[in-house]
Write a protein that holds these residues in place. Structure first.
Motif, short mmCIF file in Angstrom:
data_model
loop_
_atom_site.label_atom_id
_atom_site.label_comp_id
_atom_site.label_asym_id
_atom_site.label_seq_id
_atom_site.Cartn_x
_atom_site.Cartn_y
_atom_site.Cartn_z
N GLN A 154 0.73 2.74 0.77
CA GLN A 154 0.34 3.46 2.00
C GLN A 154 -1.33 3.39 1.87
OE1 GLN A 154 2.42 4.53 4.31
NE2 GLN A 154 3.99 3.42 3.27
N LEU A 155 -1.93 3.57 3.01
CA LEU A 155 -3.40 3.68 3.08
C LEU A 155 -3.95 4.92 3.58
CD1 LEU A 155 -4.16 0.00 3.96
CD2 LEU A 155 -4.20 1.11 1.68
N GLY A 156 -3.24 5.62 4.50
CA GLY A 156 -3.54 6.80 5.07
C GLY A 156 -2.92 7.03 6.39
N ILE A 157 -3.49 7.81 7.11
CA ILE A 157 -2.91 8.48 8.54
C ILE A 157 -4.20 8.14 9.30
CG2 ILE A 157 -1.91 10.18 9.75
CD1 ILE A 157 -0.18 9.38 7.79
N ILE A 172 -8.82 7.60 5.80
CA ILE A 172 -9.11 6.49 6.67
C ILE A 172 -10.33 7.07 7.51
CG2 ILE A 172 -8.44 5.08 8.52
CD1 ILE A 172 -5.77 4.74 7.12
N GLU A 173 -11.59 6.19 7.79
CA GLU A 173 -12.56 6.62 8.52
C GLU A 173 -12.27 6.33 9.91
OE1 GLU A 173 -17.09 5.78 9.00
OE2 GLU A 173 -16.50 5.78 6.98
N GLN A 174 -12.69 7.12 10.89
CA GLN A 174 -12.13 6.50 12.40
C GLN A 174 -13.51 6.48 13.19
OE1 GLN A 174 -8.45 9.30 12.33
NE2 GLN A 174 -8.72 8.28 14.30
N VAL A 179 -1.07 4.22 8.15
CA VAL A 179 -1.32 2.61 7.93
C VAL A 179 -0.99 2.21 6.56
CG1 VAL A 179 -3.55 0.95 7.78
CG2 VAL A 179 -3.30 2.87 9.63
N SER A 180 -0.71 0.87 6.46
CA SER A 180 -0.09 0.76 5.10
C SER A 180 -0.38 -0.79 4.91
CB SER A 180 1.52 0.76 4.77
OG SER A 180 1.97 0.15 5.75
N LEU A 181 -0.54 -1.40 3.66
CA LEU A 181 -1.02 -2.68 3.32
C LEU A 181 0.36 -3.25 2.65
CD1 LEU A 181 -2.74 -5.20 2.72
CD2 LEU A 181 -3.30 -3.91 0.60
N ILE A 211 -11.19 1.54 5.90
CA ILE A 211 -9.85 1.83 4.72
C ILE A 211 -10.81 2.29 3.62
CG2 ILE A 211 -8.19 1.21 3.47
CD1 ILE A 211 -7.45 -0.31 6.29
N GLN A 212 -10.80 3.35 3.03
CA GLN A 212 -11.31 3.66 1.93
C GLN A 212 -10.38 4.12 0.65
OE1 GLN A 212 -15.14 6.14 3.52
NE2 GLN A 212 -13.04 7.06 4.19
#
Ligand SMILES: [Ca+2]
Length: 454
Positions: A167-170, A217-219, A151-153, A211-212
């Protein structure tokens, strides 16, 4: 041309009987006596020819003022640029000018029926799905979810056409990312993806993601279909997410190449589901093969869906609750590799090439276009005013490689114009009308080419 051939033929035949000198000596007295007449005939023929050439469909003959002069006058620009631009605009389809810029981005200008389009490709942007966040002060921001779960912004500065990405995380457990969606009412973000468990059982999952920064990344699981064991087709997952005006969420689920599951009322496969996070999901409509596009059209309060047919029969459907859309019992397409004149599986109630017993599509593409995402050009589109109200539909098949501009009137498709923008996996249309699209070779930003007209 035929006169030329006759003349040559006459020459060859005459040459066989007489020498050139004999022919010339025979013709000379005739030419001398008739010179005045021949001159007059030549002049009349030439005048008639040039006048005719001018009138005949306004051809651009050397001495005629024809089509291009009229065009220059109509466009109101100084020649010859006006002529070139008008020609370019009317050329219809195809890349007409490609430019590679110093920073590695590529830019091309494309003629369509109603607008000249300028597209810029930012390379090395992975293929994936897009969720718009905001379009403020000339900056369009969006989340991007790759096919493998990253995930990216991104922030796209529209005027300067500058793109910055963080990049924000996977998202864990992703075998194939299928959509990302930001709910407009709650601002919560959801992702859907195909996942495979340790027993190779495949299912479609819908998660809320938090998104932290910093941090992973919390799912939060929202919904998961039942799973199915091999053999299956991972490219038939569907996974498109939309929300209607009342906050109900829709999720498309493909048949994973298991058409018996699409026919099974107890399976989520081959269905469109409806629900709200935390309240569960239920079947909304059935009989879908591989729904790759979904759009809640707030203007008309309808849910539009696109789905891949088998071979041919790519459909645009208007989805209503509890209706059955045919698959696997019938389709306007046919089976891959089948003899088109066979009677297919009639004994088990499957019919190809007709769609009588279940809810019909409003349009079916044969041959298929590899139908993908569907979006709508917003009413206040500054970029593409002539396209307002049109739907855009991705065609991913090698023969298509376009966004189709589709006009729907009274639930009927009345216009279908391919705009050759390549193989688009997913795209969004910003409130201003700018199209941001994900291709396998990068991110494509599509605007109107204003040229020097400002
Ligand atoms: Ca159908």
């Amino acid at each position: 041309m035929s006169w030329l051939v006759c003349g040559l033929w006459f020459g060859v035949v005459a040459g066989m009987r007489f020498s050139v000198r004999e022919i010339a000596s025979t013709l000379r007295p005739i030419a001398t006596a008739r010179r005045g007449w021949i001159g007059a005939i030549v002049v009349v023929a030439a005048v008639s020819f040039f006048a005719g050439a001018h009138n005949y469909r306004h051809q651009n003959w050397p001495f005629a003022r024809g089509y291009y002069a009229d065009l220059r006058k109509a466009v109101g620009l100084a020649p010859p640029a006006s002529v070139r631009r008008a020609q370019a605009a009317k050329r219809g389809q195809g890349e007409i000018q490609t430019l590679t810029l110093a920073d590695g981005t590529r830019e091309f200008v494309l003629g369509t029926m109603l607008h000249r389009v300028k597209a810029r490709l930012f390379p090395h942007f992975p293929e994936g799905h897009i969720a718009p966040l905001a379009d403020e002060d000339g900056v369009f921001s969006f989340l991007h979810f790759t096919r493998d779960g990253a995930v990216s912004l991104s922030l796209l500065q529209m005027e300067k056409q500058e793109l910055s990405t963080r990049q924000l995380g996977i998202v864990k457990g992703v075998h194939r990312g299928t959509d990302i969606f930001k709910a407009p009412d709650t601002n919560k973000v959801y992702v859907s993806y195909v996942t495979i468990d340790t027993k190779t059982c495949v299912s479609l999952k819908l998660d809320e993601i938090v998104i932290q920064e910093p941090g992973p990344i919390e799912q939060r699981p929202v919904f998961q279909t039942s799973c199915t064991l091999p053999p299956y087709g991972l490219n038939h997952g569907g996974g498109r997410i939309q929300q209607d005006s009342t906050g109900r969420m829709f999720l498309t689920v493909g048949d994973f190449w298991k058409s018996p599951l699409a026919a099974d009322e107890n399976s989520s496969f081959g269905k469109i589901l409806v629900g709200k996070p935390g309240e569960g999901f239920a079947i909304y409509s059935r009989g879908h093969r591989n729904p790759q596009g979904l759009l809640w059209d707030a203007d008309t309060q309808t849910l539009l869906e696109t789905e891949h047919g088998p071979s041919g029969g790519d459909e645009i459907n208007i989805i209503r609750e509890n209706l059955h859309y045919g698959w696997p019992h019938e389709t306007y397409g046919t089976n891959y590799g089948a003899d088109p004149e066979d009677v297919y599986l009639a004994d088990v109630g499957v019919s190809y090439g007709r769609h009588d017993r279940y809810t019909k599509p409003i349009f079916s593409y044969s041959p298929g276009i590899g139908i993908g995402q569907i979006r709508k050009v917003p009413a206040d589109s500054f970029e593409f005013p002539n396209w307002v109200g049109s739907y855009l539909i991705a065609g991913m098949a090698p023969r298509s490689l376009s966004l189709y501009r589709v006009v729907i009137v009274d639930n009927r498709v009345v216009e279908n114009e391919p705009i050759r923008l390549g193989r688009i996996r997913d795209f969004v249309v910003a409130p201003t009308g700018v199209i941001v699209a994900s291709r396998v070779d990068g991110l494509l930003v599509v605007r109107r080419d204003r040229g020097k007209r400002g």
